[in-house]
Design a protein around this motif. Structure first.
Motif, PDB file in Angstrom:
ATOM      1  N   UNK A 249      47.975  78.483  37.576  1.00  0.00           N
ATOM      2  CA  UNK A 249      47.441  77.139  37.698  1.00  0.00           C
ATOM      3  C   UNK A 249      46.033  77.201  38.277  1.00  0.00           C
ATOM      4  N   UNK A 250      45.351  76.083  38.249  1.00  0.00           N
ATOM      5  CA  UNK A 250      43.990  76.010  38.780  1.00  0.00           C
ATOM      6  C   UNK A 250      43.972  76.412  40.251  1.00  0.00           C
ATOM      7  N   UNK A 251      44.907  75.908  41.023  1.00  0.00           N
ATOM      8  CA  UNK A 251      44.940  76.226  42.459  1.00  0.00           C
ATOM      9  C   UNK A 251      45.214  77.703  42.707  1.00  0.00           C
ATOM     10  N   UNK A 252      46.095  78.282  41.887  1.00  0.00           N
ATOM     11  CA  UNK A 252      46.413  79.706  42.052  1.00  0.00           C
ATOM     12  C   UNK A 252      45.188  80.579  41.770  1.00  0.00           C
TER      13      UNK A 252
ATOM     14  N   UNK B 114      36.999  77.029  45.428  1.00  0.00           N
ATOM     15  CA  UNK B 114      37.774  75.789  45.455  1.00  0.00           C
ATOM     16  C   UNK B 114      38.365  75.493  44.073  1.00  0.00           C
ATOM     17  N   UNK B 115      39.479  74.768  44.041  1.00  0.00           N
ATOM     18  CA  UNK B 115      40.029  74.349  42.755  1.00  0.00           C
ATOM     19  C   UNK B 115      39.014  73.547  41.934  1.00  0.00           C
ATOM     20  N   UNK B 116      38.164  72.783  42.622  1.00  0.00           N
ATOM     21  CA  UNK B 116      37.134  72.022  41.929  1.00  0.00           C
ATOM     22  C   UNK B 116      36.162  72.951  41.195  1.00  0.00           C
ATOM     23  N   UNK B 117      35.874  74.104  41.785  1.00  0.00           N
ATOM     24  CA  UNK B 117      34.989  75.072  41.136  1.00  0.00           C
ATOM     25  C   UNK B 117      35.621  75.589  39.850  1.00  0.00           C
ATOM     26  N   UNK B 118      36.907  75.878  39.876  1.00  0.00           N
ATOM     27  CA  UNK B 118      37.606  76.334  38.662  1.00  0.00           C
ATOM     28  C   UNK B 118      37.569  75.233  37.604  1.00  0.00           C
ATOM     29  N   UNK B 119      37.843  73.996  38.006  1.00  0.00           N
ATOM     30  CA  UNK B 119      37.819  72.873  37.064  1.00  0.00           C
ATOM     31  C   UNK B 119      36.432  72.701  36.456  1.00  0.00           C
ATOM     32  N   UNK B 120      35.396  72.812  37.272  1.00  0.00           N
ATOM     33  CA  UNK B 120      34.021  72.690  36.765  1.00  0.00           C
ATOM     34  C   UNK B 120      33.717  73.808  35.770  1.00  0.00           C
TER      35      UNK B 120
ATOM     36  N   UNK C 252      41.304  80.133  28.882  1.00  0.00           N
ATOM     37  CA  UNK C 252      42.252  80.895  28.100  1.00  0.00           C
ATOM     38  C   UNK C 252      42.858  82.012  28.956  1.00  0.00           C
ATOM     39  N   UNK C 253      42.025  82.690  29.740  1.00  0.00           N
ATOM     40  CA  UNK C 253      42.512  83.798  30.561  1.00  0.00           C
ATOM     41  C   UNK C 253      43.502  83.308  31.611  1.00  0.00           C
ATOM     42  N   UNK C 254      43.181  82.213  32.258  1.00  0.00           N
ATOM     43  CA  UNK C 254      44.062  81.665  33.294  1.00  0.00           C
ATOM     44  C   UNK C 254      45.415  81.311  32.696  1.00  0.00           C
ATOM     45  N   UNK C 255      45.382  80.662  31.552  1.00  0.00           N
ATOM     46  CA  UNK C 255      46.609  80.248  30.881  1.00  0.00           C
ATOM     47  C   UNK C 255      47.445  81.455  30.458  1.00  0.00           C
ATOM     48  N   UNK C 256      46.786  82.487  29.948  1.00  0.00           N
ATOM     49  CA  UNK C 256      47.503  83.691  29.511  1.00  0.00           C
ATOM     50  C   UNK C 256      48.247  84.347  30.667  1.00  0.00           C
ATOM     51  N   UNK C 257      47.704  84.229  31.851  1.00  0.00           N
ATOM     52  CA  UNK C 257      48.350  84.785  33.037  1.00  0.00           C
ATOM     53  C   UNK C 257      49.412  83.853  33.618  1.00  0.00           C
ATOM     54  N   UNK C 258      49.449  82.625  33.124  1.00  0.00           N
ATOM     55  CA  UNK C 258      50.393  81.650  33.656  1.00  0.00           C
ATOM     56  C   UNK C 258      49.983  81.118  35.018  1.00  0.00           C
TER      57      UNK C 258
END
Length: 67
Positions: free
Chosen positions: A9-12, A20-26, A1-7
Motif C-alpha cells: 500500500x501507499x503507507x507501506x 511521507x505517504x503524500x510523497x508516494x501519492x505525488x 506498477x512496482x508497488x502494486x506488484x509487491x502488494x
C-alpha cells in the motif's frame, strides 16, 4: 506498477522509503519530485524485490526477483 506488484500500500511503501505517504501519492500522480527522493523510492522498491528493466523499444518495465 512496482508497488502494486509487491502488494504494498501507499503507507507501506512510504514507510520503507522513509518518505511521507503524500510523497508516494505525488510520485504516482506524476508530479515532479527531487531526484534524491525518486532515488530513495526506487531503492526501497529494489530492496523489496523489484528489478527495473530499461526501455528497449517497448518502454520501461519491472519484474520481481525470484524469492
Amino acid at each position: 506498477m512496482a508497488r502494486s506488484a509487491l502488494g504494498l500500500g501507499v503507507r507501506e511503501l512510504a514507510e520503507l522509503a522513509q518518505v511521507s505517504p503524500n510523497t508516494i501519492a505525488r510520485f504516482e500522480r506524476g508530479d515532479i519530485l527531487k531526484e534524491g527522493t525518486v532515488a530513495t523510492i526506487r531503492s526501497a522498491l529494489e530492496v523489496a524485490g523489484v528489478i527495473f528493466i530499461d526501455p528497449n523499444g517497448g518502454g520501461p518495465g519491472i519484474r520481481l526477483k525470484n524469492r
